[in-house]
Design a protein around this motif. Sequence first.
Motif, PDB file in Angstrom:
ATOM      1  N   TYR A  62       0.864  -1.173   0.000  1.00  0.00           N
ATOM      2  CA  TYR A  62       0.000   0.000   0.000  1.00  0.00           C
ATOM      3  C   TYR A  62       0.907   1.231   0.000  1.00  0.00           C
ATOM      4  N   PRO A  63       0.947   1.965  -1.125  1.00  0.00           N
ATOM      5  CA  PRO A  63       1.894   3.081  -1.226  1.00  0.00           C
ATOM      6  C   PRO A  63       1.518   4.258  -0.336  1.00  0.00           C
ATOM      7  N   GLU A  64       2.537   4.835   0.278  1.00  0.00           N
ATOM      8  CA  GLU A  64       2.396   6.039   1.086  1.00  0.00           C
ATOM      9  C   GLU A  64       3.441   7.042   0.613  1.00  0.00           C
ATOM     10  N   VAL A  65       2.989   8.227   0.253  1.00  0.00           N
ATOM     11  CA  VAL A  65       3.901   9.289  -0.168  1.00  0.00           C
ATOM     12  C   VAL A  65       4.326  10.048   1.077  1.00  0.00           C
ATOM     13  N   ILE A  66       5.636  10.160   1.273  1.00  0.00           N
ATOM     14  CA  ILE A  66       6.187  10.747   2.500  1.00  0.00           C
ATOM     15  C   ILE A  66       7.191  11.829   2.134  1.00  0.00           C
ATOM     16  N   THR A  67       7.147  12.938   2.862  1.00  0.00           N
ATOM     17  CA  THR A  67       8.171  13.972   2.715  1.00  0.00           C
ATOM     18  C   THR A  67       8.996  13.995   3.998  1.00  0.00           C
ATOM     19  N   PHE A  68      10.294  14.220   3.839  1.00  0.00           N
ATOM     20  CA  PHE A  68      11.181  14.317   4.990  1.00  0.00           C
ATOM     21  C   PHE A  68      12.357  15.211   4.638  1.00  0.00           C
ATOM     22  N   SER A  69      13.001  15.724   5.646  1.00  0.00           N
ATOM     23  CA  SER A  69      14.186  16.568   5.457  1.00  0.00           C
ATOM     24  C   SER A  69      15.424  15.783   5.849  1.00  0.00           C
ATOM     25  N   ASP A  70      16.480  15.908   5.043  1.00  0.00           N
ATOM     26  CA  ASP A  70      17.726  15.226   5.377  1.00  0.00           C
ATOM     27  C   ASP A  70      18.530  16.068   6.363  1.00  0.00           C
ATOM     28  N   SER A  71      19.710  15.601   6.708  1.00  0.00           N
ATOM     29  CA  SER A  71      20.524  16.280   7.719  1.00  0.00           C
ATOM     30  C   SER A  71      21.031  17.645   7.249  1.00  0.00           C
ATOM     31  N   ASP A  72      21.014  17.899   5.935  1.00  0.00           N
ATOM     32  CA  ASP A  72      21.421  19.200   5.399  1.00  0.00           C
ATOM     33  C   ASP A  72      20.248  20.169   5.283  1.00  0.00           C
ATOM     34  N   GLY A  73      19.042  19.704   5.599  1.00  0.00           N
ATOM     35  CA  GLY A  73      17.853  20.553   5.520  1.00  0.00           C
ATOM     36  C   GLY A  73      17.129  20.484   4.191  1.00  0.00           C
ATOM     37  N   ASN A  74      17.589  19.670   3.261  1.00  0.00           N
ATOM     38  CA  ASN A  74      16.912  19.516   1.970  1.00  0.00           C
ATOM     39  C   ASN A  74      15.686  18.624   2.144  1.00  0.00           C
ATOM     40  N   GLU A  75      14.595  19.015   1.511  1.00  0.00           N
ATOM     41  CA  GLU A  75      13.360  18.231   1.625  1.00  0.00           C
ATOM     42  C   GLU A  75      13.283  17.234   0.473  1.00  0.00           C
ATOM     43  N   HIS A  76      12.846  16.020   0.789  1.00  0.00           N
ATOM     44  CA  HIS A  76      12.719  14.947  -0.195  1.00  0.00           C
ATOM     45  C   HIS A  76      11.325  14.356  -0.103  1.00  0.00           C
ATOM     46  N   ASP A 102      21.954   9.356  -1.075  1.00  0.00           N
ATOM     47  CA  ASP A 102      20.793   9.250  -1.969  1.00  0.00           C
ATOM     48  C   ASP A 102      19.529   9.111  -1.119  1.00  0.00           C
ATOM     49  N   PRO A 103      19.125  10.176  -0.443  1.00  0.00           N
ATOM     50  CA  PRO A 103      18.027  10.075   0.531  1.00  0.00           C
ATOM     51  C   PRO A 103      16.697   9.594  -0.036  1.00  0.00           C
ATOM     52  N   ALA A 104      16.258  10.112  -1.155  1.00  0.00           N
ATOM     53  CA  ALA A 104      14.930   9.766  -1.665  1.00  0.00           C
ATOM     54  C   ALA A 104      14.842   8.312  -2.119  1.00  0.00           C
ATOM     55  N   ARG A 105      15.886   7.796  -2.754  1.00  0.00           N
ATOM     56  CA  ARG A 105      15.831   6.419  -3.259  1.00  0.00           C
ATOM     57  C   ARG A 105      16.105   5.369  -2.195  1.00  0.00           C
ATOM     58  N   THR A 106      16.806   5.723  -1.125  1.00  0.00           N
ATOM     59  CA  THR A 106      17.162   4.719  -0.117  1.00  0.00           C
ATOM     60  C   THR A 106      16.308   4.799   1.140  1.00  0.00           C
ATOM     61  N   ALA A 107      15.345   5.693   1.167  1.00  0.00           N
ATOM     62  CA  ALA A 107      14.531   5.866   2.378  1.00  0.00           C
ATOM     63  C   ALA A 107      13.740   4.596   2.687  1.00  0.00           C
TER      64      ALA A 107
END
Length: 141
Positions: A62-76, A102-107
Motif C-alpha cells: 500500500y503506497p504512502e507518499v512521505i516527505t522528509f528533510s535530510d541532515s542538510d535541511g533539503n526536503e525529499h 541518496d536520501p529519496a531512493r534509499t529511504a
Amino acid sequence: MTPPDIQSRFWTTVVIAVPCLAFGGFEFMTTLRFVLYAEASHGVVVSASQRGDGQYTMFKGYPEVITFSDSDGNEHTTTLYYGQPGHHPPGSSVKILYNRYDPARTARYGFAAQLWLIPGAFLFIGAFGLTGAFVIRNRGY
C-alpha cells in the motif's frame, strides 16, 4: 520407515533450510549495514492509498507518499510501501532511515518490524529446518 526414505527426508529438508539460512543471513547483513550507516529523520505522510498496487509478487503493498528533510535541511519526497492499508493516515509522523548520499531512493521506514521481519523469518525457518533435518537423521523419523 526404510533408511533410504530417512535419507531423502533429511536431504530434502537440508535443501530447503540452507537457502533459507543463506538468504536470511544475506538480508540480515544488508539490513545491518544499512541501519549502521543510515541517517534518521521524521517524515510526514502526505497521502496513503487504501488500494494495493501489486508492487510485490507475494505481498500487496500500500503506497504512502512521505516527505522528509535530510541532515542538510533539503526536503525529499518518496513513496514507501506498507503492508496494511491506512496504517499511517495523511499528516502522521513516521520515522525514516536513509542513506545520506541518496536520501529519496534509499529511504525506508525506521520501524524494527519493517527492517528485521524478513531476515528474521528466513533465519528462523532455516535454523528450524536444519535442526529438523538433523533430528530426522539422528532419530530416524
